[in-house]
Design a protein around this motif. Structure first.
Motif, PDB file in Angstrom:
ATOM      1  N   ALA A 260       0.829  -1.199   0.000  1.00 25.41           N
ATOM      2  CA  ALA A 260       0.000   0.000   0.000  1.00 25.41           C
ATOM      3  C   ALA A 260       0.868   1.255   0.000  1.00 25.41           C
ATOM      4  CB  ALA A 260      -0.933  -0.005   1.212  1.00 25.41           C
ATOM      5  N   LEU A 261       1.953   1.241   0.745  1.00 25.99           N
ATOM      6  CA  LEU A 261       2.854   2.394   0.783  1.00 25.99           C
ATOM      7  C   LEU A 261       3.526   2.616  -0.574  1.00 25.99           C
ATOM      8  CD1 LEU A 261       4.482   1.822   4.280  1.00 25.99           C
ATOM      9  CD2 LEU A 261       3.230   3.875   3.583  1.00 25.99           C
ATOM     10  N   ARG A 262       3.815   1.541  -1.292  1.00 27.75           N
ATOM     11  CA  ARG A 262       4.414   1.683  -2.621  1.00 27.75           C
ATOM     12  C   ARG A 262       3.405   2.199  -3.635  1.00 27.75           C
ATOM     13  NH1 ARG A 262       5.875  -3.959  -1.781  1.00 27.75           N
ATOM     14  NH2 ARG A 262       7.868  -4.091  -0.684  1.00 27.75           N
ATOM     15  N   ARG A 263       2.159   1.726  -3.520  1.00 29.45           N
ATOM     16  CA  ARG A 263       1.160   1.938  -4.566  1.00 29.45           C
ATOM     17  C   ARG A 263       0.438   3.269  -4.450  1.00 29.45           C
ATOM     18  NH1 ARG A 263      -3.819   0.057  -3.681  1.00 29.45           N
ATOM     19  NH2 ARG A 263      -2.977  -1.482  -2.233  1.00 29.45           N
ATOM     20  N   LEU A 264       0.118   3.710  -3.235  1.00 29.68           N
ATOM     21  CA  LEU A 264      -0.700   4.905  -3.037  1.00 29.68           C
ATOM     22  C   LEU A 264       0.143   6.169  -3.104  1.00 29.68           C
ATOM     23  CD1 LEU A 264      -2.917   3.570  -0.116  1.00 29.68           C
ATOM     24  CD2 LEU A 264      -3.495   3.673  -2.540  1.00 29.68           C
ATOM     25  N   LYS A 265      -0.474   7.228  -3.620  1.00 28.03           N
ATOM     26  CA  LYS A 265       0.240   8.496  -3.761  1.00 28.03           C
ATOM     27  C   LYS A 265       0.571   9.064  -2.384  1.00 28.03           C
ATOM     28  CE  LYS A 265      -0.118  13.058  -5.925  1.00 28.03           C
ATOM     29  NZ  LYS A 265      -0.959  13.964  -6.736  1.00 28.03           N
TER      30      LYS A 265
ATOM     31  N   ALA B 208      -2.876   7.605   7.864  1.00 32.02           N
ATOM     32  CA  ALA B 208      -3.014   6.368   8.628  1.00 32.02           C
ATOM     33  C   ALA B 208      -4.388   5.744   8.403  1.00 32.02           C
ATOM     34  CB  ALA B 208      -2.783   6.650  10.112  1.00 32.02           C
ATOM     35  N   ALA B 209      -5.415   6.596   8.283  1.00 30.78           N
ATOM     36  CA  ALA B 209      -6.766   6.071   8.072  1.00 30.78           C
ATOM     37  C   ALA B 209      -6.850   5.309   6.747  1.00 30.78           C
ATOM     38  CB  ALA B 209      -7.777   7.215   8.098  1.00 30.78           C
ATOM     39  N   ARG B 210      -6.226   5.857   5.695  1.00 28.56           N
ATOM     40  CA  ARG B 210      -6.253   5.189   4.387  1.00 28.56           C
ATOM     41  C   ARG B 210      -5.470   3.886   4.434  1.00 28.56           C
ATOM     42  NH1 ARG B 210      -6.415   6.379  -1.173  1.00 28.56           N
ATOM     43  NH2 ARG B 210      -6.857   4.349  -2.153  1.00 28.56           N
ATOM     44  N   LEU B 211      -4.311   3.894   5.077  1.00 28.34           N
ATOM     45  CA  LEU B 211      -3.506   2.682   5.173  1.00 28.34           C
ATOM     46  C   LEU B 211      -4.223   1.612   5.994  1.00 28.34           C
ATOM     47  CD1 LEU B 211       0.028   4.250   5.715  1.00 28.34           C
ATOM     48  CD2 LEU B 211      -0.737   2.949   3.718  1.00 28.34           C
ATOM     49  N   ALA B 212      -4.892   2.038   7.065  1.00 27.46           N
ATOM     50  CA  ALA B 212      -5.639   1.078   7.877  1.00 27.46           C
ATOM     51  C   ALA B 212      -6.762   0.443   7.071  1.00 27.46           C
ATOM     52  CB  ALA B 212      -6.185   1.774   9.123  1.00 27.46           C
ATOM     53  N   GLU B 213      -7.423   1.264   6.246  1.00 32.24           N
ATOM     54  CA  GLU B 213      -8.496   0.750   5.393  1.00 32.24           C
ATOM     55  C   GLU B 213      -7.948  -0.240   4.363  1.00 32.24           C
ATOM     56  OE1 GLU B 213     -11.841   2.424   2.200  1.00 32.24           O
ATOM     57  OE2 GLU B 213     -10.469   3.794   3.214  1.00 32.24           O
TER      58      GLU B 213
ATOM     59  N   GLY C 187       0.572  11.866   7.540  1.00 34.09           N
ATOM     60  CA  GLY C 187       0.645  10.904   6.455  1.00 34.09           C
ATOM     61  C   GLY C 187       2.038  10.310   6.348  1.00 34.09           C
ATOM     62  N   TYR C 188       2.158   9.230   5.597  1.00 27.23           N
ATOM     63  CA  TYR C 188       3.412   8.487   5.529  1.00 27.23           C
ATOM     64  C   TYR C 188       3.890   8.354   4.083  1.00 27.23           C
ATOM     65  CZ  TYR C 188       2.322   7.204  10.333  1.00 27.23           C
ATOM     66  OH  TYR C 188       2.030   7.248  11.677  1.00 27.23           O
ATOM     67  N   THR C 189       5.223   8.354   3.926  1.00 30.91           N
ATOM     68  CA  THR C 189       5.858   8.183   2.625  1.00 30.91           C
ATOM     69  C   THR C 189       6.972   7.167   2.748  1.00 30.91           C
ATOM     70  OG1 THR C 189       5.415  10.489   1.998  1.00 30.91           O
ATOM     71  CG2 THR C 189       7.124   9.322   0.763  1.00 30.91           C
ATOM     72  N   LEU C 190       6.939   6.141   1.891  1.00 33.36           N
ATOM     73  CA  LEU C 190       8.013   5.154   1.867  1.00 33.36           C
ATOM     74  C   LEU C 190       9.138   5.707   1.001  1.00 33.36           C
ATOM     75  CD1 LEU C 190       9.012   2.246   2.528  1.00 33.36           C
ATOM     76  CD2 LEU C 190       7.917   1.516   0.397  1.00 33.36           C
ATOM     77  N   THR C 191      10.289   5.982   1.613  1.00 33.83           N
ATOM     78  CA  THR C 191      11.405   6.557   0.864  1.00 33.83           C
ATOM     79  C   THR C 191      12.428   5.504   0.467  1.00 33.83           C
ATOM     80  OG1 THR C 191      12.601   7.079   2.921  1.00 33.83           O
ATOM     81  CG2 THR C 191      11.146   8.773   2.011  1.00 33.83           C
ATOM     82  N   GLU C 192      12.443   4.362   1.151  1.00 34.72           N
ATOM     83  CA  GLU C 192      13.365   3.296   0.777  1.00 34.72           C
ATOM     84  C   GLU C 192      12.828   1.983   1.308  1.00 34.72           C
ATOM     85  OE1 GLU C 192      17.967   1.862   1.591  1.00 34.72           O
ATOM     86  OE2 GLU C 192      17.443   3.969   1.779  1.00 34.72           O
TER      87      GLU C 192
ATOM     88  N   ALA D 103      -2.891  -7.271  -9.457  1.00 32.48           N
ATOM     89  CA  ALA D 103      -1.511  -7.729  -9.314  1.00 32.48           C
ATOM     90  C   ALA D 103      -0.579  -6.931 -10.217  1.00 32.48           C
ATOM     91  CB  ALA D 103      -1.419  -9.219  -9.636  1.00 32.48           C
ATOM     92  N   GLY D 104      -1.049  -6.593 -11.430  1.00 34.39           N
ATOM     93  CA  GLY D 104      -0.243  -5.786 -12.340  1.00 34.39           C
ATOM     94  C   GLY D 104       0.040  -4.409 -11.776  1.00 34.39           C
ATOM     95  N   ARG D 105      -1.001  -3.778 -11.192  1.00 39.01           N
ATOM     96  CA  ARG D 105      -0.797  -2.448 -10.606  1.00 39.01           C
ATOM     97  C   ARG D 105       0.182  -2.513  -9.434  1.00 39.01           C
ATOM     98  NH1 ARG D 105      -6.419  -2.289 -11.691  1.00 39.01           N
ATOM     99  NH2 ARG D 105      -6.927  -2.883  -9.548  1.00 39.01           N
ATOM    100  N   ASN D 106       0.062  -3.563  -8.612  1.00 44.11           N
ATOM    101  CA  ASN D 106       0.989  -3.719  -7.491  1.00 44.11           C
ATOM    102  C   ASN D 106       2.415  -3.942  -7.992  1.00 44.11           C
ATOM    103  OD1 ASN D 106      -1.056  -3.430  -5.619  1.00 44.11           O
ATOM    104  ND2 ASN D 106      -1.348  -5.615  -5.318  1.00 44.11           N
ATOM    105  N   ALA D 107       2.553  -4.696  -9.094  1.00 46.50           N
ATOM    106  CA  ALA D 107       3.886  -4.960  -9.641  1.00 46.50           C
ATOM    107  C   ALA D 107       4.534  -3.668 -10.130  1.00 46.50           C
ATOM    108  CB  ALA D 107       3.803  -5.979 -10.765  1.00 46.50           C
ATOM    109  N   VAL D 108       3.744  -2.809 -10.810  1.00 48.08           N
ATOM    110  CA  VAL D 108       4.286  -1.525 -11.274  1.00 48.08           C
ATOM    111  C   VAL D 108       4.758  -0.695 -10.085  1.00 48.08           C
ATOM    112  CG1 VAL D 108       3.705   0.688 -12.348  1.00 48.08           C
ATOM    113  CG2 VAL D 108       2.962  -1.440 -13.418  1.00 48.08           C
ATOM    114  N   ALA D 109       3.941  -0.660  -9.033  1.00 47.64           N
ATOM    115  CA  ALA D 109       4.325   0.113  -7.854  1.00 47.64           C
ATOM    116  C   ALA D 109       5.580  -0.457  -7.204  1.00 47.64           C
ATOM    117  CB  ALA D 109       3.168   0.126  -6.849  1.00 47.64           C
ATOM    118  N   ARG D 110       5.685  -1.777  -7.178  1.00 48.76           N
ATOM    119  CA  ARG D 110       6.855  -2.405  -6.561  1.00 48.76           C
ATOM    120  C   ARG D 110       8.112  -2.134  -7.386  1.00 48.76           C
ATOM    121  NH1 ARG D 110       6.586  -8.407  -4.119  1.00 48.76           N
ATOM    122  NH2 ARG D 110       4.961  -7.300  -2.977  1.00 48.76           N
TER     123      ARG D 110
END
Length: 241
Positions: free
Chosen positions: A13-18, A23-28, A58-63, A98-105
């Motif tokens: 979710a951290l990779r895929r979402l803008k 936290a509420a969105r991630l929990a959902e 809000g949270y951002t995955l930087t690495e 799965a394709g969308r998750n792969a692009v984000a990954r």
């Protein structure tokens, strides 16, 4: 949900979402309470993930240390993104997700410049809607049987509207804009058959393993197709009597 699965879903979710993602969105997205979400963020950070942000910001995955650095040319990035994007029209919902998750990954492992290229709007191709008939059977069941090399029993309505029940060894699924086909070895006919998945009215596990014959059977099928093609070429090239 197992702890490992929950943490994996949170990373996806951290990779895929803008970013930044609340936290509420991630929990959902991960199906947990916000309280549990905060604990999971702390667990990932303790494991080495660099996640910027805090509650209310809000949270951002930087690495992501779980993924090795990647490097692709711009043309390779375009090929990957466009090919995976086609799943929205050609695949079923599970494959499209799965394709969308792969692009984000993939994007999460790229240097900043290449990550921006992967998400650039020029790569978001639009495919015209196909005319593929609706599918009612569980595609996840068909895919799993192919991978597990286990039989299925299907109820099939052919193009002449005749209904039969057939035990089959499923070999592969073929996707296109207009059709979705299942290649299988039909135990009833003792021969290879290509079934329109939209005409499979019911499918259930057959309980029979055909491992490890799948690869050799696919090779046999390709050889058979090639032999039939060459015979047709010769027939057309022979002068009429």
């Amino acid at each position: 949900m197992a702890r490992t699965d929950r943490l994996m879903r949170l990373m996806e979710a951290l990779r895929r979402l803008k970013p930044p993602v609340t936290a509420a969105r991630l929990a959902e997205e991960t199906g947990v309470s916000e309280r549990q979400l905060y604990r999971d963020i702390a667990t990932l950070r303790a494991g080495g993930a660099l996640i910027d942000g805090a509650s209310g910001l809000g949270y951002t995955l930087t690495e992501d240390p779980a993924l090795p650095p990647q490097s692709f040319s711009r043309l390779e990035i375009e090929a990957l993104v466009l090919a995976l994007g086609a799943l929205d029209q050609m695949g079923d919902p599970a494959l499209a997700k799965a394709g969308r998750n792969a692009v984000a990954r993939i994007a999460a492992t790229l240097p900043d410049r290449q990550a921006r290229q992967a998400m650039h709007p020029v790569l978001h191709a639009w495919y015209p809607p196909g005319e593929r008939p609706p599918v009612t059977v569980d595609l996840g069941l068909l895919r799993q049987a192919c991978w597990d090399e286990t039989s299925l029993v299907i109820r099939y309505r052919d193009l002449q509207e005749r209904v039969s029940e057939r035990p089959v060894w499923p070999l592969s699924l073929s996707y296109s804009e207009r059709s979705l086909m299942l290649l299988a070895f039909c135990r009833l006919r003792q021969d290879f058959r290509v079934f329109h998945v939209s005409r499979i009215e019911h499918a259930e596990p057959g309980g029979e393993s055909f491992r490890p014959r799948r690869v050799s059977m696919l090779r046999d099928y390709r050889a058979l197709r090639q032999a039939r093609y060459m015979a047709e070429v010769r027939r057309r090239s022979d002068p009429a009597p």
